[in-house]
Design an enzyme around this catalytic site. Structure first.
Site, PDB file in Angstrom:
ATOM      1  N   HIS A 124      15.069   1.183  34.018  1.00 43.12           N
ATOM      2  CA  HIS A 124      14.723  -0.930  34.076  1.00 43.12           C
ATOM      3  C   HIS A 124      16.132  -1.271  34.337  1.00 43.12           C
ATOM      4  O   HIS A 124      17.019  -0.874  33.540  1.00 43.12           O
ATOM      5  CB  HIS A 124      13.687  -1.371  33.200  1.00 43.12           C
ATOM      6  CG  HIS A 124      12.923  -2.694  33.412  1.00 43.12           C
ATOM      7  ND1 HIS A 124      13.891  -3.650  34.452  1.00 43.12           N
ATOM      8  CD2 HIS A 124      13.447  -3.436  32.154  1.00 43.12           C
ATOM      9  CE1 HIS A 124      13.349  -4.630  34.213  1.00 43.12           C
ATOM     10  NE2 HIS A 124      13.253  -4.519  32.722  1.00 43.12           N
TER      11      HIS A 124
ATOM     12  N   CYS B 270       8.302  -5.660  32.182  1.00 47.56           N
ATOM     13  CA  CYS B 270       9.578  -4.736  33.204  1.00 47.56           C
ATOM     14  C   CYS B 270       8.754  -3.041  32.717  1.00 47.56           C
ATOM     15  O   CYS B 270       9.136  -2.297  33.459  1.00 47.56           O
ATOM     16  CB  CYS B 270      10.845  -4.165  32.579  1.00 47.56           C
ATOM     17  SG  CYS B 270      11.441  -6.345  32.727  1.00 47.56           S
TER      18      CYS B 270
ATOM     19  N   ASN C 200      17.230  -8.811  37.418  1.00 43.09           N
ATOM     20  CA  ASN C 200      16.093  -7.910  36.950  1.00 43.09           C
ATOM     21  C   ASN C 200      15.109  -8.635  37.402  1.00 43.09           C
ATOM     22  O   ASN C 200      14.342  -8.838  37.499  1.00 43.09           O
ATOM     23  CB  ASN C 200      16.083  -8.570  35.127  1.00 43.09           C
ATOM     24  CG  ASN C 200      15.016  -7.376  34.492  1.00 43.09           C
ATOM     25  OD1 ASN C 200      14.119  -7.262  35.087  1.00 43.09           O
ATOM     26  ND2 ASN C 200      15.420  -7.826  33.052  1.00 43.09           N
TER      27      ASN C 200
HETATM   28  N1  ACO Z   1      27.056 -18.027  30.368  1.00 43.84           N
HETATM   29  C1  ACO Z   1      27.952 -17.785  29.786  1.00 43.84           C
HETATM   30  N2  ACO Z   1      28.118 -18.058  28.429  1.00 43.84           N
HETATM   31  C2  ACO Z   1      26.540 -17.786  27.837  1.00 43.84           C
HETATM   32  C3  ACO Z   1      25.236 -17.003  29.208  1.00 43.84           C
HETATM   33  C4  ACO Z   1      25.784 -17.957  29.863  1.00 43.84           C
HETATM   34  N3  ACO Z   1      24.450 -17.677  31.190  1.00 43.84           N
HETATM   35  N4  ACO Z   1      24.506 -16.572  28.146  1.00 43.84           N
HETATM   36  C5  ACO Z   1      25.006 -17.318  26.838  1.00 43.84           C
HETATM   37  N5  ACO Z   1      26.237 -16.809  26.838  1.00 43.84           N
HETATM   38  C6  ACO Z   1      26.557 -17.491  25.079  1.00 43.84           C
HETATM   39  C7  ACO Z   1      26.022 -16.886  24.017  1.00 43.84           C
HETATM   40  O1  ACO Z   1      25.584 -19.048  24.202  1.00 43.84           O
HETATM   41  C8  ACO Z   1      26.808 -16.717  23.240  1.00 43.84           C
HETATM   42  O2  ACO Z   1      27.547 -18.695  22.578  1.00 43.84           O
HETATM   43  P1  ACO Z   1      28.458 -18.582  21.629  1.00 43.84           P
HETATM   44  O3  ACO Z   1      28.988 -16.613  21.118  1.00 43.84           O
HETATM   45  O4  ACO Z   1      29.608 -19.566  21.518  1.00 43.84           O
HETATM   46  O5  ACO Z   1      26.860 -18.422  20.730  1.00 43.84           O
HETATM   47  C9  ACO Z   1      27.860 -15.929  23.877  1.00 43.84           C
HETATM   48  O6  ACO Z   1      27.586 -16.222  25.225  1.00 43.84           O
HETATM   49  C10 ACO Z   1      26.864 -14.761  23.955  1.00 43.84           C
HETATM   50  O7  ACO Z   1      25.381 -14.614  24.017  1.00 43.84           O
HETATM   51  P2  ACO Z   1      24.246 -13.359  23.747  1.00 43.84           P
HETATM   52  O8  ACO Z   1      23.203 -14.256  23.572  1.00 43.84           O
HETATM   53  O9  ACO Z   1      25.317 -12.204  22.010  1.00 43.84           O
HETATM   54  O10 ACO Z   1      25.102 -12.539  24.830  1.00 43.84           O
HETATM   55  P3  ACO Z   1      24.842 -10.837  24.687  1.00 43.84           P
HETATM   56  O11 ACO Z   1      25.661 -10.159  25.079  1.00 43.84           O
HETATM   57  O12 ACO Z   1      24.120 -10.424  23.808  1.00 43.84           O
HETATM   58  O13 ACO Z   1      24.402 -10.961  26.282  1.00 43.84           O
HETATM   59  C11 ACO Z   1      22.225 -10.720  27.451  1.00 43.84           C
HETATM   60  C12 ACO Z   1      23.469 -11.579  26.867  1.00 43.84           C
HETATM   61  C13 ACO Z   1      22.472 -10.673  29.040  1.00 43.84           C
HETATM   62  C14 ACO Z   1      20.688 -11.693  27.596  1.00 43.84           C
HETATM   63  C15 ACO Z   1      21.582  -9.781  26.984  1.00 43.84           C
HETATM   64  O14 ACO Z   1      21.541  -9.690  25.749  1.00 43.84           O
HETATM   65  C16 ACO Z   1      20.313  -8.704  27.928  1.00 43.84           C
HETATM   66  O15 ACO Z   1      20.930  -8.607  28.426  1.00 43.84           O
HETATM   67  N6  ACO Z   1      19.293  -8.392  26.608  1.00 43.84           N
HETATM   68  C17 ACO Z   1      17.829  -7.922  26.874  1.00 43.84           C
HETATM   69  C18 ACO Z   1      17.486  -8.690  27.772  1.00 43.84           C
HETATM   70  C19 ACO Z   1      16.477  -7.692  28.458  1.00 43.84           C
HETATM   71  O16 ACO Z   1      16.630  -6.664  28.933  1.00 43.84           O
HETATM   72  N7  ACO Z   1      14.816  -8.005  28.584  1.00 43.84           N
HETATM   73  C20 ACO Z   1      13.973  -7.640  28.817  1.00 43.84           C
HETATM   74  C21 ACO Z   1      13.846  -7.461  29.856  1.00 43.84           C
HETATM   75  S1  ACO Z   1      12.616  -9.132  30.698  1.00 43.84           S
HETATM   76  C22 ACO Z   1      11.263  -8.737  30.757  1.00 43.84           C
HETATM   77  O17 ACO Z   1      10.634  -7.955  30.519  1.00 43.84           O
HETATM   78  C23 ACO Z   1      10.732 -10.036  31.818  1.00 43.84           C
END
Ligand code: ACO
Length: 331
Positions: free
Chosen positions: A258, A116, A288
């Site tokens: 980003h 990204c 994204n």
């Molecule tokens: N719908 C419902 N529940 C979900 C979903 C979904 N789509 N996805 C995950 N959950 C659940 C998980 O299973 C977890 O459940 P549990 O507590 O029972 O285990 C709960 O939600 C919390 O999961 P987390 O992973 O802790 O959620 P978080 O608040 O961290 O959000 C996310 C996840 C959105 C992926 C976040 O971590 C994020 O945005 N991270 C950064 C991603 C990013 O920026 N990537 C880099 C760029 S991409 C690139 O370079 C190609």
């Protein structure tokens, strides 16, 4: 390096596929809800490429708009750099395909892989080719069709991505031009290369029936760990350029980061102590789009009159690698 010339952005353009996938559509694909996606990411919908659409198609459409905005002809372009991790083919570069589509040849065209942060990396490279006098009009594109390498069974990643392209013409600035690139900071921390990865399809795990069966050609991501690193690394990249240029955050007119997660954007804004109204966000419409988020947001903000000639703009990104970087420029 002594600067002979200055670089500036002389034109921008963007393109997204026609098809829109909403959070409600995603509810039918994986166990998720519109509410979860909106509150955890800030995303409402994203554009998805059709079966026949590839990265160079979106990139070409965005390029035509950028060329028009820059008021140059195709033949004025003397270098093409495409930031992508989802190009048309593993090789040759998508930049060479764009060169062919534009009816051009005889100058460098290459891709940059920095996830990204790709467009920031590519723009930094272009800046240097302009400053040392080697090139005059460089086409720099951020383009991604990540939905074709998405694991549609993994709710933790498949809700995050959209497809799109942002194109920019980076040109030599005139002597009296106030528009110019001021500074840029790039970094990478390869110790975390495996947090965000397309595991198969390269020389480590070549394509096989097993690699396809195990979904190893799709995006694997440890979202939580990336989240923490994102705010820290973007803050560092912004802080370095502000300090190096003796600038207070209040002198920045616009911040574009980003668009990976609204909570990351807000956390960075808070840490930088920048006014919320100066932070450009379009994640709700496009999700994204990886290396395309910044040039797309820049194009939209210029075209809708938010960003005006003379504004001081700070750009920051992070991504696979883990890479990070910032760019400070006057539009
Ligand atoms: N719908 C419902 N529940 C979900 C979903 C979904 N789509 N996805 C995950 N959950 C659940 C998980 O299973 C977890 O459940 P549990 O507590 O029972 O285990 C709960 O939600 C919390 O999961 P987390 O992973 O802790 O959620 P978080 O608040 O961290 O959000 C996310 C996840 C959105 C992926 C976040 O971590 C994020 O945005 N991270 C950064 C991603 C990013 O920026 N990537 C880099 C760029 S991409 C690139 O370079 C190609």
């Amino acid at each position: 390096m002594s600067i002979k010339y200055y670089a500036k952005i002389s034109g921008t353009g963007m393109s997204v596929p026609e098809k829109v996938l909403t959070n409600f559509d995603l509810e039918k694909i994986v166990d998720t809800t519109d509410e979860w996606i909106r509150t955890r990411t800030g995303m409402s919908e994203r554009h998805i490429a059709s079966k026949n659409e590839a990265a160079s198609d979106l990139a070409y459409n965005a390029t035509l708009k950028a060329i028009e905005a820059a008021n140059i002809r195709n033949k004025d372009i003397d270098m093409i750099i495409v930031a992508t991790i989802s190009g048309d083919h593993p090789f040759p570069s998508t930049a060479c395909i764009i060169q062919q589509k534009l009816g051009l040849k005889g100058f460098p065209a290459f891709d940059v892989s920095a996830g990204c942060t790709g467009w920031i990396y590519a723009s930094n490279i272009a800046k240097q080719y302009i400053e040392n006098g080697v090139a005059e009009n460089i086409l720099v594109i951020g383009v991604e069709i990540l939905t074709k390498i998405t694991n549609w069974k993994d709710r933790g990643t498949c809700i995050l991505f959209g497809d799109g392209a942002g194109a920019t013409i980076i040109s030599r600035a005139g002597e009296r031009d106030i528009s110019r690139f001021i500074d840029s900071e790039l970094s990478a921390d390869g110790t975390h290369y495996d947090l965000l990865i397309q595991q198969a399809g390269g020389s480590r795990i070549p394509a096989s029936n097993e690699s396809v069966g195990e979904n190893l050609h799709t995006v694997y991501m440890e979202g939580n760990k990336i989240f923490k690193n994102a705010v820290r690394s973007m803050y560092h990249a912004c802080d370095v350029v502000l300090k190096r240029n003796h600038l207070d955050v209040h002198s920045i007119d616009w911040l574009i980061t980003h668009q990976a997660n609204l909570r990351i954007i807000q956390a960075l804004g808070k840490k930088l102590k920048i006014d919320d109204k100066k932070v450009i966000v379009n994640i709700e419409k496009y999700a994204n789009t990886s290396s395309a988020t910044i040039p797309m947001a820049l194009d939209e903000a210029i075209r809708n009159g938010k960003i005006q000639h003379g504004d001081l703009v700070l750009l920051a990104s992070f991504g696979a690698g883990l890479t990070s970087g910032s760019l400070l420029l006057r539009i």
